[in-house]
Design a protein around this motif. Sequence first.
Motif, PDB file in Angstrom:
ATOM      1  N   PRO A 140       0.800  -1.235   0.000  1.00  0.00           N
ATOM      2  CA  PRO A 140       0.000   0.000   0.000  1.00  0.00           C
ATOM      3  C   PRO A 140       0.827   1.277   0.000  1.00  0.00           C
ATOM      4  CG  PRO A 140      -0.980  -1.600   1.469  1.00  0.00           C
ATOM      5  CD  PRO A 140       0.319  -2.196   1.013  1.00  0.00           C
ATOM      6  N   LYS A 141       1.977   1.266   0.650  1.00  0.00           N
ATOM      7  CA  LYS A 141       2.831   2.461   0.712  1.00  0.00           C
ATOM      8  C   LYS A 141       3.310   2.878  -0.672  1.00  0.00           C
ATOM      9  CE  LYS A 141       4.880   5.318   3.668  1.00  0.00           C
ATOM     10  NZ  LYS A 141       4.091   6.153   4.584  1.00  0.00           N
ATOM     11  N   ASN A 142       3.431   1.913  -1.584  1.00  0.00           N
ATOM     12  CA  ASN A 142       3.941   2.201  -2.925  1.00  0.00           C
ATOM     13  C   ASN A 142       2.834   2.364  -3.959  1.00  0.00           C
ATOM     14  OD1 ASN A 142       6.540   2.112  -2.012  1.00  0.00           O
ATOM     15  ND2 ASN A 142       6.940   0.028  -2.679  1.00  0.00           N
ATOM     16  N   ILE A 143       1.606   2.512  -3.487  1.00  0.00           N
ATOM     17  CA  ILE A 143       0.482   2.731  -4.404  1.00  0.00           C
ATOM     18  C   ILE A 143      -0.133   4.088  -4.083  1.00  0.00           C
ATOM     19  CG2 ILE A 143      -1.792   1.905  -5.108  1.00  0.00           C
ATOM     20  CD1 ILE A 143      -0.815  -0.917  -4.448  1.00  0.00           C
ATOM     21  N   LEU A 144      -0.156   4.970  -5.064  1.00  0.00           N
ATOM     22  CA  LEU A 144      -0.610   6.336  -4.836  1.00  0.00           C
ATOM     23  C   LEU A 144      -2.026   6.540  -5.361  1.00  0.00           C
ATOM     24  CD1 LEU A 144       2.681   8.212  -5.807  1.00  0.00           C
ATOM     25  CD2 LEU A 144       1.960   7.374  -3.571  1.00  0.00           C
ATOM     26  N   LEU A 145      -2.666   7.590  -4.886  1.00  0.00           N
ATOM     27  CA  LEU A 145      -4.035   7.933  -5.293  1.00  0.00           C
ATOM     28  C   LEU A 145      -4.033   9.318  -5.916  1.00  0.00           C
ATOM     29  CD1 LEU A 145      -5.875   6.613  -2.111  1.00  0.00           C
ATOM     30  CD2 LEU A 145      -5.582   5.454  -4.294  1.00  0.00           C
ATOM     31  N   SER A 146      -4.752   9.436  -7.026  1.00  0.00           N
ATOM     32  CA  SER A 146      -4.687  10.664  -7.830  1.00  0.00           C
ATOM     33  C   SER A 146      -5.216  11.887  -7.098  1.00  0.00           C
ATOM     34  CB  SER A 146      -5.474  10.468  -9.133  1.00  0.00           C
ATOM     35  OG  SER A 146      -6.847  10.196  -8.829  1.00  0.00           O
ATOM     36  N   ALA A 147      -6.253  11.705  -6.249  1.00  0.00           N
ATOM     37  CA  ALA A 147      -6.894  12.837  -5.585  1.00  0.00           C
ATOM     38  C   ALA A 147      -7.592  12.354  -4.321  1.00  0.00           C
ATOM     39  CB  ALA A 147      -7.909  13.492  -6.532  1.00  0.00           C
ATOM     40  N   PRO A 148      -7.863  13.270  -3.360  1.00  0.00           N
ATOM     41  CA  PRO A 148      -8.568  12.849  -2.142  1.00  0.00           C
ATOM     42  C   PRO A 148      -9.993  12.386  -2.409  1.00  0.00           C
ATOM     43  CG  PRO A 148      -7.493  14.991  -1.843  1.00  0.00           C
ATOM     44  CD  PRO A 148      -7.450  14.674  -3.297  1.00  0.00           C
ATOM     45  N   GLU A 149     -10.695  13.014  -3.387  1.00  0.00           N
ATOM     46  CA  GLU A 149     -12.067  12.644  -3.720  1.00  0.00           C
ATOM     47  C   GLU A 149     -12.098  11.843  -5.019  1.00  0.00           C
ATOM     48  OE1 GLU A 149     -14.609  13.250  -1.725  1.00  0.00           O
ATOM     49  OE2 GLU A 149     -13.262  14.232  -0.302  1.00  0.00           O
ATOM     50  N   ASN A 150     -12.914  10.787  -5.067  1.00  0.00           N
ATOM     51  CA  ASN A 150     -13.013   9.905  -6.241  1.00  0.00           C
ATOM     52  C   ASN A 150     -11.625   9.547  -6.785  1.00  0.00           C
ATOM     53  OD1 ASN A 150     -15.874  10.044  -6.215  1.00  0.00           O
ATOM     54  ND2 ASN A 150     -15.764  12.014  -7.265  1.00  0.00           N
ATOM     55  N   PRO A 151     -10.756   8.987  -5.942  1.00  0.00           N
ATOM     56  CA  PRO A 151      -9.365   8.761  -6.364  1.00  0.00           C
ATOM     57  C   PRO A 151      -9.212   7.662  -7.400  1.00  0.00           C
ATOM     58  CG  PRO A 151      -9.752   7.762  -4.225  1.00  0.00           C
ATOM     59  CD  PRO A 151     -11.008   8.502  -4.574  1.00  0.00           C
ATOM     60  N   GLN A 152      -8.238   7.844  -8.276  1.00  0.00           N
ATOM     61  CA  GLN A 152      -7.798   6.810  -9.210  1.00  0.00           C
ATOM     62  C   GLN A 152      -6.497   6.237  -8.663  1.00  0.00           C
ATOM     63  OE1 GLN A 152      -9.121   5.849 -12.550  1.00  0.00           O
ATOM     64  NE2 GLN A 152     -10.890   6.656 -11.457  1.00  0.00           N
ATOM     65  N   LEU A 153      -6.434   4.928  -8.610  1.00  0.00           N
ATOM     66  CA  LEU A 153      -5.246   4.267  -8.077  1.00  0.00           C
ATOM     67  C   LEU A 153      -4.109   4.319  -9.088  1.00  0.00           C
ATOM     68  CD1 LEU A 153      -5.190   0.979  -6.143  1.00  0.00           C
ATOM     69  CD2 LEU A 153      -3.824   1.129  -8.202  1.00  0.00           C
ATOM     70  N   LYS A 154      -2.935   4.626  -8.567  1.00  0.00           N
ATOM     71  CA  LYS A 154      -1.732   4.621  -9.388  1.00  0.00           C
ATOM     72  C   LYS A 154      -0.769   3.618  -8.786  1.00  0.00           C
ATOM     73  CE  LYS A 154      -2.917   8.306 -11.909  1.00  0.00           C
ATOM     74  NZ  LYS A 154      -2.871   8.462 -13.363  1.00  0.00           N
ATOM     75  N   LEU A 155      -0.629   2.684  -9.571  1.00  0.00           N
ATOM     76  CA  LEU A 155       0.268   1.627  -9.124  1.00  0.00           C
ATOM     77  C   LEU A 155       1.252   2.281  -8.187  1.00  0.00           C
ATOM     78  CD1 LEU A 155       1.317  -1.049 -11.337  1.00  0.00           C
ATOM     79  CD2 LEU A 155       1.707  -1.271  -8.962  1.00  0.00           C
TER      80      LEU A 155
END
Length: 420
Positions: A140-155
């Motif tokens: 999980p630490k190496n997986i980012l989220l595009s935005a706080p609301e309705n996030p898109q997962l970024k590997l």
Amino acid sequence: MAGPGWAPPRLDGFILTERLGSGTYATVYKAYRKRDTREVVAIKCVSKRSLNQASVENLLTEIEILKTIRHPHIVELKDFQWDSDHIYLIMEFCAGGDLSRFIRMRRILPEKVARVFLQQLACALKFLHDHNISHLDLKPKNILLSAPENPQLKLAEALFGRPPFASRSFAELEEKIRSDRAVELPSRPPLSPECRDLLGQLLERDPGKRISFERFFAHPFVDMEHVPGPESLCKGTNLVVEAVKKDQEGDASAALSLYCKALEYFVPALHYETDARRKEAIRAKVGQYISRAEELKALVTSSNKNLLQQGNPARELLKEMAKDKPRLCTALEMASAAIAKEEEGKDDGDTLELYQQSLGELLLLLAAEPAGRRRELLHTEIQTLMARAEYLKDQIKMREAQSMGKEALAESVRSACTLQ
């Protein structure tokens, strides 16, 4: 943020601001381009002093891979620079932080949220797998989220807010991993059978028995077929054409099934579409299909009442003939419990799982049962139970599809109101 006296490195063309995180070899900063649109980026600063020859080779490999791949669920490497002290990787900025923080803040994620993240992660993994690339540090630490609301997962276990082998020491961690005890899933949140099955196959200690990439991507919980994409609308439309045809022919059951299958594509199409006018057109169509599906469901439910009453006299006779077979008695009692739950209106995943467990046991017993009247009755009972289980499975799928459609409609209406 660091304490007094702290200052980020200087890099031509960028203003480095707050520190986003740090590791053994690198620190990541939020930054702005000085010119043009003042684009926000993340800059990974790698100290040359911390690198040995192997580390340099690993970093160059990372840069080479990231420069050649482009995928909506993989963080984009925009450029890289270097000076006498650092190597700088200029990357896409993800305002939602990392998945580890997202899970910590919410403690437990609903299954439907975890499933969306899993689908996005699976898309990224499939892309890497197809390009013969392994991540090797997936967490999980190496997986980012595009935005706080309705996030898109970024590997990247999200459902329970903690990993399956959480331990207080390395010795305890090793003992848990080496143990042959089955991994016990927490009781909360409640899981669908598909989710429970996938977790069981992923958490298999023996690599030879663990789910393969191919089976993972094909698993019904991952459901790659219904990930939002440009083809979602076309697939849904084709199914609606078939549904209308069956509806006109008077085949309500087939029409209902096709409408519900179509909704499974129209909901992703709503999420994928960005044009406001096209989104509104899809929303109107989804509303029509949900209304017709509800009308057909009432017809189908009425006509299937007879199915729910089939087999009662034969079942009682079979129970009488099974008194000398404790294992058969137990399986039949399990089937009766499933029927009772269903007739009480508990037509949910727990009831379906009860049907499936009883059928699994009864099929084994049928294979060992000698020819005779009891075998005939057992065979008939299994057919009836299978029909009921399939009917229940269809009802659950239809309800889920309609629920997804209604949720998507409500969400898209809220979004439209927010934009106005």
